[in-house]
Design a protein around this motif. Structure first.
Motif, PDB file in Angstrom:
ATOM      1  N   THR A   4     -96.145 -68.079 -32.059  1.00  0.00           N
ATOM      2  CA  THR A   4     -94.968 -68.007 -32.909  1.00  0.00           C
ATOM      3  C   THR A   4     -93.944 -69.037 -32.450  1.00  0.00           C
ATOM      4  O   THR A   4     -93.668 -69.163 -31.265  1.00  0.00           O
ATOM      5  CB  THR A   4     -94.349 -66.597 -32.836  1.00  0.00           C
ATOM      6  N   THR A   5     -93.393 -69.778 -33.397  1.00  0.00           N
ATOM      7  CA  THR A   5     -92.375 -70.772 -33.041  1.00  0.00           C
ATOM      8  C   THR A   5     -91.150 -70.073 -32.486  1.00  0.00           C
ATOM      9  O   THR A   5     -90.575 -69.200 -33.144  1.00  0.00           O
ATOM     10  CB  THR A   5     -91.978 -71.595 -34.280  1.00  0.00           C
ATOM     11  N   PRO A   6     -90.719 -70.423 -31.281  1.00  0.00           N
ATOM     12  CA  PRO A   6     -89.556 -69.761 -30.694  1.00  0.00           C
ATOM     13  C   PRO A   6     -88.275 -70.174 -31.407  1.00  0.00           C
ATOM     14  O   PRO A   6     -88.147 -71.308 -31.884  1.00  0.00           O
ATOM     15  CB  PRO A   6     -89.572 -70.250 -29.242  1.00  0.00           C
ATOM     16  N   VAL A   7     -87.316 -69.266 -31.458  1.00  0.00           N
ATOM     17  CA  VAL A   7     -86.022 -69.600 -32.059  1.00  0.00           C
ATOM     18  C   VAL A   7     -85.137 -70.332 -31.059  1.00  0.00           C
ATOM     19  O   VAL A   7     -84.223 -71.063 -31.441  1.00  0.00           O
ATOM     20  CB  VAL A   7     -85.301 -68.342 -32.587  1.00  0.00           C
ATOM     21  N   ILE A   8     -85.421 -70.136 -29.782  1.00  0.00           N
ATOM     22  CA  ILE A   8     -84.595 -70.760 -28.749  1.00  0.00           C
ATOM     23  C   ILE A   8     -85.438 -70.990 -27.498  1.00  0.00           C
ATOM     24  O   ILE A   8     -86.306 -70.177 -27.156  1.00  0.00           O
ATOM     25  CB  ILE A   8     -83.357 -69.889 -28.421  1.00  0.00           C
ATOM     26  N   SER A   9     -85.202 -72.118 -26.845  1.00  0.00           N
ATOM     27  CA  SER A   9     -85.847 -72.435 -25.567  1.00  0.00           C
ATOM     28  C   SER A   9     -84.818 -72.332 -24.450  1.00  0.00           C
ATOM     29  O   SER A   9     -83.716 -72.888 -24.562  1.00  0.00           O
ATOM     30  CB  SER A   9     -86.429 -73.849 -25.586  1.00  0.00           C
ATOM     31  N   VAL A  10     -85.182 -71.636 -23.404  1.00  0.00           N
ATOM     32  CA  VAL A  10     -84.354 -71.562 -22.200  1.00  0.00           C
ATOM     33  C   VAL A  10     -84.915 -72.556 -21.196  1.00  0.00           C
ATOM     34  O   VAL A  10     -86.084 -72.471 -20.813  1.00  0.00           O
ATOM     35  CB  VAL A  10     -84.355 -70.141 -21.610  1.00  0.00           C
ATOM     36  N   ILE A  11     -84.094 -73.512 -20.785  1.00  0.00           N
ATOM     37  CA  ILE A  11     -84.526 -74.572 -19.881  1.00  0.00           C
ATOM     38  C   ILE A  11     -83.950 -74.320 -18.493  1.00  0.00           C
ATOM     39  O   ILE A  11     -82.739 -74.206 -18.331  1.00  0.00           O
ATOM     40  CB  ILE A  11     -84.059 -75.962 -20.377  1.00  0.00           C
ATOM     41  N   VAL A  12     -84.841 -74.245 -17.505  1.00  0.00           N
ATOM     42  CA  VAL A  12     -84.423 -74.021 -16.112  1.00  0.00           C
ATOM     43  C   VAL A  12     -84.987 -75.139 -15.239  1.00  0.00           C
ATOM     44  O   VAL A  12     -86.193 -75.173 -14.983  1.00  0.00           O
ATOM     45  CB  VAL A  12     -84.913 -72.661 -15.582  1.00  0.00           C
ATOM     46  N   PRO A  13     -84.149 -76.076 -14.776  1.00  0.00           N
ATOM     47  CA  PRO A  13     -84.633 -77.074 -13.829  1.00  0.00           C
ATOM     48  C   PRO A  13     -84.776 -76.425 -12.456  1.00  0.00           C
ATOM     49  O   PRO A  13     -83.964 -75.567 -12.087  1.00  0.00           O
ATOM     50  CB  PRO A  13     -83.519 -78.126 -13.833  1.00  0.00           C
ATOM     51  N   ALA A  14     -85.790 -76.808 -11.708  1.00  0.00           N
ATOM     52  CA  ALA A  14     -86.004 -76.169 -10.410  1.00  0.00           C
ATOM     53  C   ALA A  14     -86.506 -77.192  -9.399  1.00  0.00           C
ATOM     54  O   ALA A  14     -87.454 -77.935  -9.675  1.00  0.00           O
ATOM     55  CB  ALA A  14     -87.009 -75.026 -10.538  1.00  0.00           C
ATOM     56  N   PHE A  15     -85.864 -77.194  -8.253  1.00  0.00           N
ATOM     57  CA  PHE A  15     -86.320 -78.032  -7.144  1.00  0.00           C
ATOM     58  C   PHE A  15     -86.208 -77.227  -5.858  1.00  0.00           C
ATOM     59  O   PHE A  15     -85.108 -76.829  -5.456  1.00  0.00           O
ATOM     60  CB  PHE A  15     -85.491 -79.315  -7.033  1.00  0.00           C
ATOM     61  N   ASN A  16     -87.343 -76.931  -5.256  1.00  0.00           N
ATOM     62  CA  ASN A  16     -87.376 -76.132  -4.018  1.00  0.00           C
ATOM     63  C   ASN A  16     -86.510 -74.872  -4.156  1.00  0.00           C
ATOM     64  O   ASN A  16     -85.651 -74.590  -3.319  1.00  0.00           O
ATOM     65  CB  ASN A  16     -86.927 -76.980  -2.824  1.00  0.00           C
ATOM     66  N   ALA A  17     -86.780 -74.116  -5.216  1.00  0.00           N
ATOM     67  CA  ALA A  17     -85.981 -72.937  -5.540  1.00  0.00           C
ATOM     68  C   ALA A  17     -86.703 -71.636  -5.216  1.00  0.00           C
ATOM     69  O   ALA A  17     -86.376 -70.593  -5.772  1.00  0.00           O
ATOM     70  CB  ALA A  17     -85.617 -72.973  -7.024  1.00  0.00           C
ATOM     71  N   ALA A  18     -87.663 -71.693  -4.310  1.00  0.00           N
ATOM     72  CA  ALA A  18     -88.469 -70.508  -4.015  1.00  0.00           C
ATOM     73  C   ALA A  18     -87.625 -69.334  -3.521  1.00  0.00           C
ATOM     74  O   ALA A  18     -87.962 -68.172  -3.769  1.00  0.00           O
ATOM     75  CB  ALA A  18     -89.536 -70.848  -2.973  1.00  0.00           C
ATOM     76  N   ALA A  19     -86.522 -69.624  -2.835  1.00  0.00           N
ATOM     77  CA  ALA A  19     -85.709 -68.555  -2.254  1.00  0.00           C
ATOM     78  C   ALA A  19     -84.874 -67.820  -3.295  1.00  0.00           C
ATOM     79  O   ALA A  19     -84.441 -66.685  -3.058  1.00  0.00           O
ATOM     80  CB  ALA A  19     -84.798 -69.126  -1.163  1.00  0.00           C
ATOM     81  N   THR A  20     -84.637 -68.419  -4.448  1.00  0.00           N
ATOM     82  CA  THR A  20     -83.719 -67.825  -5.429  1.00  0.00           C
ATOM     83  C   THR A  20     -84.344 -67.586  -6.796  1.00  0.00           C
ATOM     84  O   THR A  20     -83.824 -66.783  -7.578  1.00  0.00           O
ATOM     85  CB  THR A  20     -82.494 -68.740  -5.621  1.00  0.00           C
ATOM     86  N   LEU A  21     -85.407 -68.259  -7.134  1.00  0.00           N
ATOM     87  CA  LEU A  21     -85.924 -68.262  -8.500  1.00  0.00           C
ATOM     88  C   LEU A  21     -86.316 -66.877  -8.991  1.00  0.00           C
ATOM     89  O   LEU A  21     -86.096 -66.539 -10.161  1.00  0.00           O
ATOM     90  CB  LEU A  21     -87.120 -69.212  -8.601  1.00  0.00           C
ATOM     91  N   ALA A  22     -86.895 -66.050  -8.136  1.00  0.00           N
ATOM     92  CA  ALA A  22     -87.371 -64.734  -8.570  1.00  0.00           C
ATOM     93  C   ALA A  22     -86.232 -63.867  -9.103  1.00  0.00           C
ATOM     94  O   ALA A  22     -86.434 -63.081 -10.041  1.00  0.00           O
ATOM     95  CB  ALA A  22     -88.084 -64.028  -7.429  1.00  0.00           C
ATOM     96  N   VAL A  23     -85.040 -63.995  -8.529  1.00  0.00           N
ATOM     97  CA  VAL A  23     -83.886 -63.216  -9.003  1.00  0.00           C
ATOM     98  C   VAL A  23     -83.558 -63.600 -10.442  1.00  0.00           C
ATOM     99  O   VAL A  23     -83.316 -62.738 -11.298  1.00  0.00           O
ATOM    100  CB  VAL A  23     -82.667 -63.431  -8.086  1.00  0.00           C
ATOM    101  N   GLN A  24     -83.557 -64.903 -10.726  1.00  0.00           N
ATOM    102  CA  GLN A  24     -83.272 -65.347 -12.083  1.00  0.00           C
ATOM    103  C   GLN A  24     -84.385 -64.936 -13.049  1.00  0.00           C
ATOM    104  O   GLN A  24     -84.115 -64.503 -14.179  1.00  0.00           O
ATOM    105  CB  GLN A  24     -83.093 -66.873 -12.111  1.00  0.00           C
ATOM    106  N   LEU A  25     -85.631 -65.048 -12.621  1.00  0.00           N
ATOM    107  CA  LEU A  25     -86.740 -64.654 -13.491  1.00  0.00           C
ATOM    108  C   LEU A  25     -86.724 -63.155 -13.780  1.00  0.00           C
ATOM    109  O   LEU A  25     -87.035 -62.731 -14.897  1.00  0.00           O
ATOM    110  CB  LEU A  25     -88.071 -65.069 -12.861  1.00  0.00           C
ATOM    111  N   GLU A  26     -86.368 -62.382 -12.788  1.00  0.00           N
ATOM    112  CA  GLU A  26     -86.233 -60.932 -13.001  1.00  0.00           C
ATOM    113  C   GLU A  26     -85.163 -60.654 -14.054  1.00  0.00           C
ATOM    114  O   GLU A  26     -85.348 -59.821 -14.957  1.00  0.00           O
ATOM    115  CB  GLU A  26     -85.868 -60.248 -11.685  1.00  0.00           C
ATOM    116  N   ALA A  27     -84.031 -61.365 -13.960  1.00  0.00           N
ATOM    117  CA  ALA A  27     -82.963 -61.187 -14.942  1.00  0.00           C
ATOM    118  C   ALA A  27     -83.425 -61.624 -16.337  1.00  0.00           C
ATOM    119  O   ALA A  27     -83.137 -60.964 -17.341  1.00  0.00           O
ATOM    120  CB  ALA A  27     -81.731 -61.985 -14.519  1.00  0.00           C
ATOM    121  N   LEU A  28     -84.146 -62.722 -16.412  1.00  0.00           N
ATOM    122  CA  LEU A  28     -84.641 -63.195 -17.710  1.00  0.00           C
ATOM    123  C   LEU A  28     -85.675 -62.232 -18.306  1.00  0.00           C
ATOM    124  O   LEU A  28     -85.778 -62.101 -19.527  1.00  0.00           O
ATOM    125  CB  LEU A  28     -85.240 -64.585 -17.562  1.00  0.00           C
ATOM    126  N   SER A  29     -86.423 -61.550 -17.457  1.00  0.00           N
ATOM    127  CA  SER A  29     -87.418 -60.594 -17.954  1.00  0.00           C
ATOM    128  C   SER A  29     -86.767 -59.357 -18.564  1.00  0.00           C
ATOM    129  O   SER A  29     -87.429 -58.605 -19.289  1.00  0.00           O
ATOM    130  CB  SER A  29     -88.364 -60.166 -16.820  1.00  0.00           C
TER     131      SER A  29
END
Length: 333
Positions: free
Chosen positions: A9-34
């Motif tokens: 299905t064509t998405p109505v909106i794309s969420v763009i997240v740039p990431a560089f060596n973000a292993a320590a913090t990324l899971a918190v943001q992904l949990e919030a996005l979920s």
């Protein structure tokens, strides 16, 4: 919440997240996005800017809970380049940007989508713990846009809390990849000069982590200072036109109410904070520590920005935004 099962299905909106060596913090943001409450199809694009840690693996581990794609954005280093690569991979008519070390509210995407159906270019509300906040009395402030230091009538917001219609983003050329910092201000100025106001929508909230390590703060503000003259040079013709137009009354400065920091919670009077801190040695020690931290942060930020400006070698032959662009903007106001 949309899931990976709706990939056709064509998405109505794309969420763009740039990431560089973000292993320590990324899971918190992904949990919030979920936890997003949006009931329309959307996609999440993680633009990996050449990470050497487990950023990509952590992101892919969420693919069963999020409409997620991880793409390689390592060809050119920098958040501007990573975001541009993410947008190039997007198939949606609307874009929302957030960062890998922050945390969006559960209804963030629903509110962003509603905002973009009203306004073309949106500044999302930033929720940040106040410097004077304490464990006993947590306090927060929020803001969406802030006034430009040198371009009258224009405002800006950070790349991690903006949203825009895809056609507008692409029409202005996206983020300037030659800029390692201030690329968000630059984009804000170019979009507004093309006739698309930056509309504050503080009802869509992203919680931003305040940097508290002085070394990180120094590097961040040094980089901002080093790029400040480059940004001023790029917009020097625009500044002259807008300053003259402001003096002549042809344009107006931004509404102060729109750029002021607004307390999310009732702000505790300073006298009450001090009185509360005197109730115990531990609370008094915490108050002293916060005051020292506040002074240290301000000093480090100011010194780093000054040092960055002093050390920078600005290319005064670089391209500039022409006065004609500013004149056209003034004519539309």
């Amino acid at each position: 919440m949309a899931t990976g099962d709706e990939s056709c299905t064509t998405p109505v909106i794309s969420v763009i997240v740039p990431a560089f060596n973000a292993a320590a913090t990324l899971a918190v943001q992904l949990e919030a996005l979920s936890r997003q409450t949006l009931d329309e199809p959307w996609e999440l694009i993680i633009a990996d800017n050449g990470s050497t840690d487990e950023t990509a693996q952590i992101a892919r581990s969420w693919s069963d809970r999020l409409p997620l794609r991880v793409i390689d954005a390592s060809a050119r280093r920098g958040p501007a380049a990573a975001r541009n690569v993410g947008v190039a991979a997007s198939g949606a008519p609307l874009l929302a940007f957030c960062d890998a070390d922050d945390m969006v509210a559960d209804d963030w995407l629903t509110r962003v989508l509603a905002a973009l159906r009203v306004d073309e270019f949106v500044a999302i509300g930033v929720r940040q713990r106040a410097v004077y906040s304490s464990r006993a009395r947590p306090e927060y402030v929020t803001y969406a846009v802030y006034e430009s230091m040198y371009l009258p009538s224009l405002v800006a917001c950070g790349a991690g809390h903006m949203a825009v219609r895809t056609e507008i983003f692409r029409a202005v050329g996206g983020f300037d990849e030659s800029m390692l910092t201030a690329e968000d201000h630059d984009l804000c100025y170019r979009v507004q000069l093309e006739g698309h106001p930056l509309a504050p929508h503080p009802e869509a909230i992203v919680t931003v982590n305040r940097r508290d390590k002085l070394a990180e703060l120094f590097r961040q503000h040094y980089s901002w200072g080093a790029n400040d003259d480059a940004l001023r040079h790029k917009y020097a013709p625009v500044r002259l036109v807008l300053s003259r137009a402001l003096a002549e009354g042809r344009i107006a400065p931004p509404d102060p109410a729109g750029v002021a920091v607004v307390p999310l919670d009732a702000r505790v009077p300073r006298s009450d904070r001090v009185r509360h801190a005197l109730r115990s040695p531990a609370q008094f020690a915490e108050l002293c520590g916060r005051l020292w931290s506040r002074v240290s942060i301000r000093v480090v930020e100011s010194v780093a920005f000054w040092a960055g400006r002093r050390a920078a070698v600005t290319d005064l032959t670089g391209p500039q935004i022409g006065a004609a662009v500013a004149e056209a903007y003034v004519a539309r106001c």
